[in-house]
Design a protein around this motif. Structure first.
Motif, PDB file in Angstrom:
ATOM      1  N   TYR A 133       0.868  -1.187   0.000  1.00  0.00           N
ATOM      2  CA  TYR A 133       0.000   0.000   0.000  1.00  0.00           C
ATOM      3  C   TYR A 133       0.897   1.227   0.000  1.00  0.00           C
ATOM      4  N   ASN A 134       0.646   2.142  -0.975  1.00  0.00           N
ATOM      5  CA  ASN A 134       1.447   3.356  -1.125  1.00  0.00           C
ATOM      6  C   ASN A 134       0.646   4.536  -0.582  1.00  0.00           C
ATOM      7  N   PHE A 135       1.145   5.110   0.538  1.00  0.00           N
ATOM      8  CA  PHE A 135       0.433   6.224   1.171  1.00  0.00           C
ATOM      9  C   PHE A 135       0.535   7.514   0.361  1.00  0.00           C
ATOM     10  N   GLU A 136       1.585   7.697  -0.407  1.00  0.00           N
ATOM     11  CA  GLU A 136       1.823   8.953  -1.131  1.00  0.00           C
ATOM     12  C   GLU A 136       1.145   8.997  -2.485  1.00  0.00           C
ATOM     13  N   SER A 137       0.690   7.866  -2.979  1.00  0.00           N
ATOM     14  CA  SER A 137       0.071   7.853  -4.298  1.00  0.00           C
ATOM     15  C   SER A 137      -1.311   8.493  -4.232  1.00  0.00           C
ATOM     16  N   ASP A 138      -1.649   9.297  -5.250  1.00  0.00           N
ATOM     17  CA  ASP A 138      -2.959   9.934  -5.268  1.00  0.00           C
ATOM     18  C   ASP A 138      -4.044   8.984  -5.766  1.00  0.00           C
ATOM     19  N   SER A 139      -3.647   7.856  -6.383  1.00  0.00           N
ATOM     20  CA  SER A 139      -4.609   6.852  -6.845  1.00  0.00           C
ATOM     21  C   SER A 139      -3.895   5.513  -6.952  1.00  0.00           C
ATOM     22  N   LEU A 140      -4.688   4.451  -7.091  1.00  0.00           N
ATOM     23  CA  LEU A 140      -4.137   3.092  -7.222  1.00  0.00           C
ATOM     24  C   LEU A 140      -3.109   2.801  -6.117  1.00  0.00           C
ATOM     25  N   LYS A 141      -3.530   3.039  -4.887  1.00  0.00           N
ATOM     26  CA  LYS A 141      -2.608   2.884  -3.771  1.00  0.00           C
ATOM     27  C   LYS A 141      -2.296   1.426  -3.459  1.00  0.00           C
ATOM     28  N   LEU A 142      -3.219   0.529  -3.759  1.00  0.00           N
ATOM     29  CA  LEU A 142      -3.003  -0.888  -3.482  1.00  0.00           C
ATOM     30  C   LEU A 142      -2.163  -1.525  -4.585  1.00  0.00           C
ATOM     31  N   SER A 143      -1.162  -2.312  -4.207  1.00  0.00           N
ATOM     32  CA  SER A 143      -0.355  -3.051  -5.174  1.00  0.00           C
ATOM     33  C   SER A 143      -1.059  -4.352  -5.525  1.00  0.00           C
ATOM     34  N   PRO A 144      -0.858  -4.878  -6.723  1.00  0.00           N
ATOM     35  CA  PRO A 144      -1.449  -6.177  -7.061  1.00  0.00           C
ATOM     36  C   PRO A 144      -0.968  -7.255  -6.110  1.00  0.00           C
ATOM     37  N   LEU A 145      -1.835  -8.215  -5.884  1.00  0.00           N
ATOM     38  CA  LEU A 145      -1.501  -9.339  -5.013  1.00  0.00           C
ATOM     39  C   LEU A 145      -0.714 -10.371  -5.821  1.00  0.00           C
ATOM     40  N   SER A 146       0.476 -10.688  -5.324  1.00  0.00           N
ATOM     41  CA  SER A 146       1.343 -11.652  -6.007  1.00  0.00           C
ATOM     42  C   SER A 146       1.316 -12.966  -5.237  1.00  0.00           C
ATOM     43  N   VAL A 147       1.074 -14.056  -5.975  1.00  0.00           N
ATOM     44  CA  VAL A 147       0.988 -15.387  -5.375  1.00  0.00           C
ATOM     45  C   VAL A 147       1.935 -16.310  -6.126  1.00  0.00           C
ATOM     46  N   ASN A 148       2.734 -17.076  -5.386  1.00  0.00           N
ATOM     47  CA  ASN A 148       3.580 -18.089  -6.009  1.00  0.00           C
ATOM     48  C   ASN A 148       3.790 -19.233  -5.032  1.00  0.00           C
ATOM     49  N   GLY A 149       4.022 -20.385  -5.570  1.00  0.00           N
ATOM     50  CA  GLY A 149       4.202 -21.563  -4.725  1.00  0.00           C
ATOM     51  C   GLY A 149       4.761 -22.727  -5.521  1.00  0.00           C
ATOM     52  N   GLY A 150       5.042 -23.793  -4.808  1.00  0.00           N
ATOM     53  CA  GLY A 150       5.575 -24.984  -5.456  1.00  0.00           C
ATOM     54  C   GLY A 150       5.601 -26.160  -4.502  1.00  0.00           C
ATOM     55  N   THR A 151       5.640 -27.346  -5.073  1.00  0.00           N
ATOM     56  CA  THR A 151       5.709 -28.555  -4.264  1.00  0.00           C
ATOM     57  C   THR A 151       6.236 -29.680  -5.133  1.00  0.00           C
ATOM     58  N   SER A 152       6.537 -30.799  -4.513  1.00  0.00           N
ATOM     59  CA  SER A 152       6.950 -32.002  -5.231  1.00  0.00           C
ATOM     60  C   SER A 152       6.183 -33.179  -4.646  1.00  0.00           C
TER      61      SER A 152
END
Length: 898
Positions: free
Chosen positions: A660-679
């Motif tokens: 979350y960017n407090f200084e941005s005048d719009s689009l303050k939320l960053s995209p949610l990044s998801v990654n994972g792995g298993t065997s």
């Protein structure tokens, strides 16, 4: 043995002389003569005078030469059944497991007859009542060993006559390794310790010593053990059938170790380049630790190429190799519209230093650079798998540690990255990295650090580089240095950490950066040209910046027990949440202004596009969140002797992050990044995935707007990208619970891996049969199968990859493919395999290769076929596996059409 007559006469005279001496001794009568002192005094002579007198003495040197004894040592002999002395024949007979030893000569046989007058021995086999022979003679002199049917040997002259001899010679041919060559001969005459003359001889590398599957028949030859065989008329026999492959004379090197020699070429015909000779060259060992191989290719249409390869190694010091290849490719003929002349090259360097050589410094290199079209247009079949590689990369680095407190680590690195599709090249010549160890000014060096104050620490980092961006056309020319960027960055981070409420780890700190650059960029608006003009200003300039950061994190454990009597006893979930805050002020003082054509004031910084970036005009004030997860199960082990349950990973990692960017005048939320792995499946299948989820909606043009997607009539998050990769490998050994599969040693000089290609064969296997002999460990082995069933070893490798893009409602797969490869051993010496893939997006097959291999014990036969596509071709090869006689081969190939 020698005759005893001379010794008997000497003994007789000695006894007679002794008797007469004793008889006269009792009759001696002393004379009554008074002793008087001699008046003559002998002079004292010096050492020099004694030597002078000794030289002038004519009786000092006896001119009569004495004959040395013929037997210089004792002959030791023994036998199991009997040792019989026949004085009439003057021979000694030894029967059953007879042995004779004399100095460095050893002889073992079923029967040995020794003539002690002529000092000769005869050794032969024992024949039983059924007519079968056993206890073949074994003759060893020094390091030379011979196993004949019978042998006649003279101890005095060291000469011998050998019938049906069999000997084995270890011959090394430099880079090709060493093999055992067997030499058989009907009659062999041993002239001395180093020369043998052979009659009706056979030379082979077959492991079957009774019925070799092939051999070279030699009528007469001179054999020097561990050096050479020089023969007259010779021809090749296969399964005792003569072939028309013959030579009027032949030379077989048997040198142990590395030896210089000519490398025989391969012959063939290519439709667009004519007849050719490939890999004609010469091998030269350089000292004790290195060698060099130079080979060339020659085509009748004027195309040519050459390759140099050198491997060096010194134990506990270093090892590496250097490969360089240049090709001058001619297409069609001069005067035709399709005529072209291209020059491709490639260089590969690999160097590694043993850690024992120098604990405080290290030098390493991994280089792979050249023309972007080298692998795709190469004359060599070995480059087939590398045609699918789109990136060439290199790195040469030297690092050194200064251990005195505070210790300093320094490294100097030169890097290279090349995209073979766009032909863009990025170089750093060089990059300097230096860092000083962390210092705690308010705590003892060896003491325990507690609290905020004692955990305050700082360090110093330096990074300097010279970066060059160029293309394949300008590489290694003066134009490549145009636009080079130089700079340095000094960083001093200060941090401290402490615990809050026992379970939360808090870290607080800041960082100061001072950036130096050797060029800046000034911007202005040119009214005449009506465009923005950028001028490069050479010279030293600098800017500084700083920031503040804080983070707090903890670890949460959750265990769900199902009971020790269950197959799945428990599931354990570990979560590591972390919350971070960062702040950096605005650095407006490093910004200037100009007025554009519309009269608007535009701010810019002269440090824009410099090597280490530019200071930020806007203030940074952001909060980020991340959550790392692992999930595993405790499963009852199938092995009843195991005392602990087996841990099986369900999710090796599953990470979520946003900000979350407090200084941005719009689009303050960053995209949610998801990654994972298993065997799963006992680590046979690996699964990796990643995705991007955007909380904001987009307009009709695909541009993000400051409206949450859920308020725009959509879901909570909008899927913008996704990637999914699955790799699966299995073989017949997974069904064999008692036998564990042995891991094959990787070749440190694997050509495909050094070229940047895959280490597996999903992109195909190199058609270089000389460098990759088929499964040499199986040579000579007879694999037994059950009568009513056959074991068919097999293996299969799968790789599935899919990438999804939907950032602007395109809703498409940017890449979607399946690759597979596998091998099946239809019989112990028949093997078929292949590799291919299907591109679901392009709707077509990827590089497809079919392989057929036949192990003929001493021979190997292969057929590789690429049935369709850009690299359509086939290759057939049959030849001897042994490196000594590897030039006895036949191969035929087709080249892909251009």
């Amino acid at each position: 043995m020698q005759s005893n007559k001379h010794y008997s006469l000497f003994l007789f005279l000695l006894i007679i002389g002794g008797v007469f001496g004793h008889a006269q001794e009792g009759k001696i009568v002393p004379l009554p003569i008074k002793a008087e002192q001699d008046t003559i005094i002998a002079p004292l002579l010096t050492e020099a005078e004694l030597l002078k007198n000794s030289k002038n003495d004519s009786t000092a040197v006896d001119t009569v030469k004495t004959k040395p004894p013929l037997l210089l040592d004792v002959i030791k002999y023994k036998a199991t059944d009997y040792v019989r002395l026949n004085q009439k024949e003057q021979k000694v007979y030894l029967y059953n497991e007879a042995e004779i030893q004399y100095q460095d000569t050893e002889l073992r046989a079923g029967i040995i007859v020794m003539d002690y007058v002529k000092n000769e021995v005869y050794a032969g086999r024992i024949k039983d009542s059924l007519g079968n022979y056993s206890q073949l003679p074994y003759f060893k002199q020094g390091q030379n060993e011979v196993i004949p049917d019978s042998i006649r040997f003279n101890f005095d002259t060291q000469k011998a006559i050998i019938w049906n001899s069999r000997t084995e010679q270890q011959a090394g041919l430099g880079q090709l390794g060493s093999d055992a060559m067997k030499v058989y001969a009907d009659v062999t005459k041993k002239e001395n310790d180093s020369v043998y003359f052979l009659s009706e001889a056979k030379i082979t590398t077959s492991t079957d010593t009774i019925n070799p599957d092939y051999y070279i028949r030699i009528r007469k030859a001179k054999f020097v053990p561990k050096k050479k065989v020089i023969a007259g008329y010779s021809n090749l026999y296969i399964a005792d059938v003569p072939t028309p492959i013959a030579m009027p004379f032949a030379y077989f090197p048997l040198t142990v170790g590395r030896a210089a020699g000519v490398m025989m070429p391969t012959f063939g015909n290519q439709a667009d380049r004519g007849y050719f000779l490939q890999d004609l060259g010469y091998y030269v060992p350089i000292g004790e630790y290195a060698d060099i191989l130079v080979t060339g290719d020659f085509y009748t249409n004027g195309s040519w190429g050459f390759k140099t390869q050198s491997i060096y190694s010194k134990r506990y010091k270093y090892s590496g190799n250097i490969n360089f290849r240049f090709e001058n490719l001619v297409t069609s003929q001069k005067g035709f519209s399709d005529y072209s002349l291209t020059k491709n090259w490639n260089i590969q360097i690999s160097h590694s230093q043993d850690t024992k050589a120098s604990p405080n410094s290290r030098f390493s290199a991994s280089v792979n650079m050249g023309s972007s079209e080298y692998y795709r247009n190469s004359l060599q079949q070995r480059n087939l798998p590398s045609t699918q590689n789109n990136t060439l990369s290199s790195s040469i680095s030297y690092s050194k540690t200064f251990p005195a407190y505070p210790s300093v680590n320094m490294s100097l690195t030169a890097t290279h990255s090349q995209n073979t599709n766009t032909k863009a090249i990025e170089l750093t010549l060089p990059t300097l990295q230096a860092s000083m160890e962390r210092i705690y000014p308010f705590a003892k060096r060896d003491g325990i650090k507690k609290g905020i104050i004692q955990n305050i620490n700082f360090q110093y980092d330096l990074s300097a580089a010279n970066k060059i961006s160029t293309t394949d056309d300008d590489f290694l020319k003066s134009e490549m240095f145009d636009g080079a960027k130089m700079g340095a960055k000094h960083t001093i981070p200060i941090t401290t950490n402490f615990k809050v409420a026992k379970f939360f780890s808090v870290s607080v700190g800041g960082s100061y950066e001072d950036v130096w650059t050797m060029q800046t960029y000034d911007k202005s608006y040119d009214n005449d040209l009506e465009e923005i003009v950028t001028d490069t200003v050479s010279g030293f300039d600098r800017f500084n910046k700083y920031n503040f950061s804080a983070s707090v994190g903890t670890t949460l454990y959750g265990t769900f027990n199902f009971g020790e009597d269950k197959k799945i006893q428990a599931i354990r979930h570990v979560m590591r949440p972390s919350l971070s805050y960062g702040y950096a002020p605005s650095f407006e003082k490093f910004y200037d202004e100009y007025i554009d054509g519309d009269g608007d004031v535009v701010q810019f910084t002269r440090f824009q596009n410099t090597l280490y970036g530019s200071p930020s005009l806007s203030k940074s004030n952001s909060l980020s969140f991340s959550l790392a997860n692992t999930l595993e199960a405790k499963v009852r082990d199938k092995d009843s002797t195991a005392t602990e349950p087996k841990k099986v990973p369900i999710l090796s990692n599953f990470n979520i992050s946003t900000g979350y960017n407090f200084e941005s005048d719009s689009l303050k939320l960053s995209p949610l990044s998801v990654n994972g792995g298993t065997s799963i499946l006992d680590s046979k299948m690996s699964i990796n995935f990643s995705a991007g989820l955007d909380p904001y909606a987009i307009d009709n043009n695909g541009t993000r707007i400051n409206t949450l997607n859920v308020k725009n009539g959509g879901s909570l998050f909008r899927l913008t990208r996704a990637n999914f990769n699955v790799g699966y490998s299995l073989d017949s050994e997974i069904f064999n619970k008692d036998k564990k599969k042995e891991k094959k040693d990787e070749n440190p000089y694997d050509y495909v891996a050094q070229s940047g290609g895959r280490t597996d064969d999903l992109f195909g296997r190199a058609d270089n049969f000389q460098d990759n002999p088929m499964n040499e460990s199986k040579e000579g082995e007879d694999v037994e199968n059950p009568i009513y069933g056959t074991k068919i070893p097999w293996n299969l490798r799968l790789a599935y990859s899919a990438s999804y893009s939907n950032s602007a409602r395109q809703n498409e797969f940017s890449s979607h493919s399946l690759m597979f490869s596998g091998d099946i051993e239809l019989s112990p010496r028949w093997k078929v395999g292949g590799s291919s893939g299907y591109d679901f997006k392009g709707k077509g097959f990827t590089l497809t290769q079919l392989r057929f291999e036949r192990d003929l014990k001493s021979f190997v036969m292969r057929f590789n076929w690429t049935p369709f596509g850009t690299y359509k071709r086939w290759y057939f090869f049959i030849g001897i596996k042994s490196s000594i006689l590897k030039d006895l081969k036949w191969e035929n190939r087709s080249q892909r059409s251009r």
